[in-house]
Design an enzyme around this catalytic site. Structure first.
Site, short mmCIF file in Angstrom:
data_model
loop_
_atom_site.label_atom_id
_atom_site.label_comp_id
_atom_site.label_asym_id
_atom_site.label_seq_id
_atom_site.Cartn_x
_atom_site.Cartn_y
_atom_site.Cartn_z
N CYS A 1 0.82 -1.22 0.00
CA CYS A 1 0.00 0.00 0.00
C CYS A 1 0.85 1.27 0.00
CB CYS A 1 -0.95 -0.01 1.19
SG CYS A 1 -2.11 -1.37 1.08
N HIS B 1 -3.44 7.18 2.18
CA HIS B 1 -3.80 5.85 1.67
C HIS B 1 -5.16 5.48 2.25
CE1 HIS B 1 -3.89 1.69 0.73
NE2 HIS B 1 -3.69 1.29 1.97
N ASN C 1 -10.09 -0.23 -0.69
CA ASN C 1 -8.63 -0.13 -0.68
C ASN C 1 -8.08 -0.72 -1.98
OD1 ASN C 1 -5.90 -0.38 -0.23
ND2 ASN C 1 -6.09 -1.29 1.81
O1 UT7 Z 1 -3.88 -1.20 3.40
C1 UT7 Z 1 -2.96 -2.10 3.95
C2 UT7 Z 1 -2.95 -2.04 5.42
N1 UT7 Z 1 -4.15 -2.59 5.93
C3 UT7 Z 1 -4.83 -1.94 6.86
O2 UT7 Z 1 -4.47 -0.84 7.22
C4 UT7 Z 1 -6.01 -2.63 7.49
C5 UT7 Z 1 -5.94 -2.50 8.99
N2 UT7 Z 1 -6.97 -3.22 9.68
C6 UT7 Z 1 -8.28 -2.84 9.64
O3 UT7 Z 1 -8.64 -1.94 8.93
C7 UT7 Z 1 -9.24 -3.55 10.56
O4 UT7 Z 1 -8.52 -4.33 11.46
C8 UT7 Z 1 -10.27 -4.44 9.80
C9 UT7 Z 1 -11.24 -3.58 9.04
C10 UT7 Z 1 -9.55 -5.42 8.88
C11 UT7 Z 1 -11.10 -5.24 10.83
O5 UT7 Z 1 -11.73 -4.34 11.73
P1 UT7 Z 1 -11.57 -4.54 13.30
O6 UT7 Z 1 -12.36 -3.48 13.94
O7 UT7 Z 1 -10.09 -4.57 13.61
O8 UT7 Z 1 -12.24 -5.93 13.52
P2 UT7 Z 1 -11.60 -7.25 14.16
O9 UT7 Z 1 -10.68 -7.92 13.22
O10 UT7 Z 1 -11.09 -6.96 15.54
O11 UT7 Z 1 -12.89 -8.14 14.32
C12 UT7 Z 1 -13.95 -7.76 15.22
C13 UT7 Z 1 -15.08 -8.75 15.03
C14 UT7 Z 1 -14.64 -10.19 15.07
O12 UT7 Z 1 -15.65 -10.97 15.67
P3 UT7 Z 1 -15.54 -11.42 17.20
O13 UT7 Z 1 -14.29 -12.23 17.29
O14 UT7 Z 1 -15.45 -10.13 17.99
O15 UT7 Z 1 -16.79 -12.18 17.43
C15 UT7 Z 1 -14.54 -10.58 13.61
O16 UT7 Z 1 -14.73 -11.96 13.40
O17 UT7 Z 1 -15.68 -8.56 13.74
C16 UT7 Z 1 -15.69 -9.80 13.04
N3 UT7 Z 1 -15.56 -9.51 11.62
C17 UT7 Z 1 -16.63 -9.22 10.86
N4 UT7 Z 1 -17.95 -9.14 11.14
C18 UT7 Z 1 -18.77 -8.81 10.13
C19 UT7 Z 1 -14.45 -9.45 10.86
N5 UT7 Z 1 -14.77 -9.13 9.60
C20 UT7 Z 1 -16.12 -8.99 9.57
C21 UT7 Z 1 -17.04 -8.65 8.56
N6 UT7 Z 1 -18.34 -8.58 8.89
N7 UT7 Z 1 -16.64 -8.39 7.30
#
Ligand code: UT7
Length: 332
Positions: free
Chosen positions: A116, A256, A286
């Site tokens: 990225c 980004h 993204n």
């Molecule tokens: O561009 C390259 C660099 N990349 C980035 O900068 C991305 C950085 N990371 C992020 O933007 C975020 O971490 C994500 C958008 C990928 C995920 O968001 P988050 O707030 O960090 O969610 P999480 O991974 O902590 O997951 C929270 C909950 C989990 O469920 P439990 O374990 O709390 O029951 C996940 O399983 O959300 C769940 N989850 C979803 N639920 C509905 C993960 N993806 C989804 C989804 N829909 N698509």
């Protein structure tokens, strides 16, 4: 230090016509429009469909638009750098394919892989060739067909990424405009949190790697999120401090587009209000190396000569950095 700077003298972008909305994704994986919007800011992405079409095809569209804006032809390009993590093939470089498809017979080219951060790495690299006087016209293109490496059964990644390409033309400038500074960083420790497991020399493609779905993006979102919030905000503040820029001196932050929450944290750290932040993540998602030039393309008509822009990125590697650009032309 050279008084000649590398100025961005044109910008253009391309996103394919097919859309993938949050509601479409609700039918593919266990997710909701509300979750995606509130956690990422994304509503929709563009997806490149069609047999035999790859990253180079989007890049060619972006570069053709770029050349048309400056009434130039493909033979005017000296060098083309393509930032991508989704090359048409492992080799040859996608830059070579783009040049061939354009008929850019006077140009040489290479690919640059910094995920990225690829576009800002490539922009800073290209600027050196202009500042030394070696070349007069360089195209930097950031392009990714992320849909080619996304597992549409993995809800944690498939909601984030889209396809697109953006390109800028760099030419020499002696009036104080151009790329005035950059700070680039990398830390290979971060590779474990965001990578593609198979298809490289460590784990070549095999039936087993395909069966285990190892050719897709793997991301452990939380650690990447935490590192991105700190990395992008810190490096953006650092480049402002280094160049004695206060929030009032900044016309736009060009971040980004990985996650709206990371963008907001960066803007807060820089002290710039939301009206000064380019955000189009809701429409494109993204697009990896494409996000920053696609922002410049969308905002081009609002940019004035002399505007101070801070381009800022964080991505796989980890890689991150910021570029200080003084905009070189008035809107047409
Ligand atoms: O561009 C390259 C660099 N990349 C980035 O900068 C991305 C950085 N990371 C992020 O933007 C975020 O971490 C994500 C958008 C990928 C995920 O968001 P988050 O707030 O960090 O969610 P999480 O991974 O902590 O997951 C929270 C909950 C989990 O469920 P439990 O374990 O709390 O029951 C996940 O399983 O959300 C769940 N989850 C979803 N639920 C509905 C993960 N993806 C989804 C989804 N829909 N698509």
């Amino acid at each position: 230090m050279s008084s000649v700077k590398a100025a961005i003298t044109a910008v253009h972008g391309y996103v394919p016509p097919d859309l993938l909305t949050n509601h479409d994704l609700e039918k593919l994986v266990d997710t909701t429009d509300e979750w995606i919007r509130s956690r990422t800011g994304i509503e929709c992405r563009h997806i490149l469909k069609g047999e035999g079409l790859g990253t180079s095809d989007m890049a060619v569209e972006a570069v053709l638009g770029l050349l048309a804006k400056r009434s130039l032809g493909p033979l005017d390009i000296d060098l083309l750098i393509c930032a991508t993590v989704t090359p048409d093939h492992v080799f040859p470089a996608t830059a070579n394919i783009i040049c061939d498809k354009l008929g850019a017979k006077n140009a040489w080219g290479f690919d640059l892989g910094a995920a990225c951060s690829g576009f800002i790495y490539a922009l800073s690299t290209a600027a050196q060739f202009i500042e030394t006087g070696k070349y007069k016209r360089i195209v930097v293109v950031g392009a990714d067909k992320m849909s080619s490496i996304i597992d549409y059964a993995d809800r944690s990644t498939c909601v984030i990424f889209g396809d697109g390409a953006g390109a800028v033309l760099l030419e020499p400038s002696a009036d104080g405009t151009g790329i005035l500074d950059f700070i680039l960083k990398s830390d290979g420790h971060g590779r474990v949190y965001l990578h593609q497991k198979a298809g490289g020399s460590v784990l070549p493609a095999s039936h087993d790697t395909v069966d285990k779905r190892l050719h897709y993006v793997f991301q452990d979102g939380q650690p990447v999120f935490k590192a991105a919030v700190v990395g992008m905000a810190d490096v953006s503040a650092e480049i402002m401090e280094k160049n004695k820029l206060g929030p009032d001196d900044i016309a736009y932050l060009v971040p980004h587009q990985a996650n709206l929450r990371i963008i907001d944290a960066t803007a807060r750290r820089m002290g710039v209000g939301p009206e000064k932040v380019m955000v189009n993540i809701q429409r494109y998602g993204n697009t990896t190396a494409g996000t920053i030039p696609l922002c410049l393309w969308d905002w081009e008509k609002k940019l004035n000569k002399g505007d101070n822009l801070i381009l800022s990125a964080f991505g796989g590697g980890f890689t991150w950095g910021a570029v200080y650009v003084k905009w070189a032309y008035e809107p047409n």
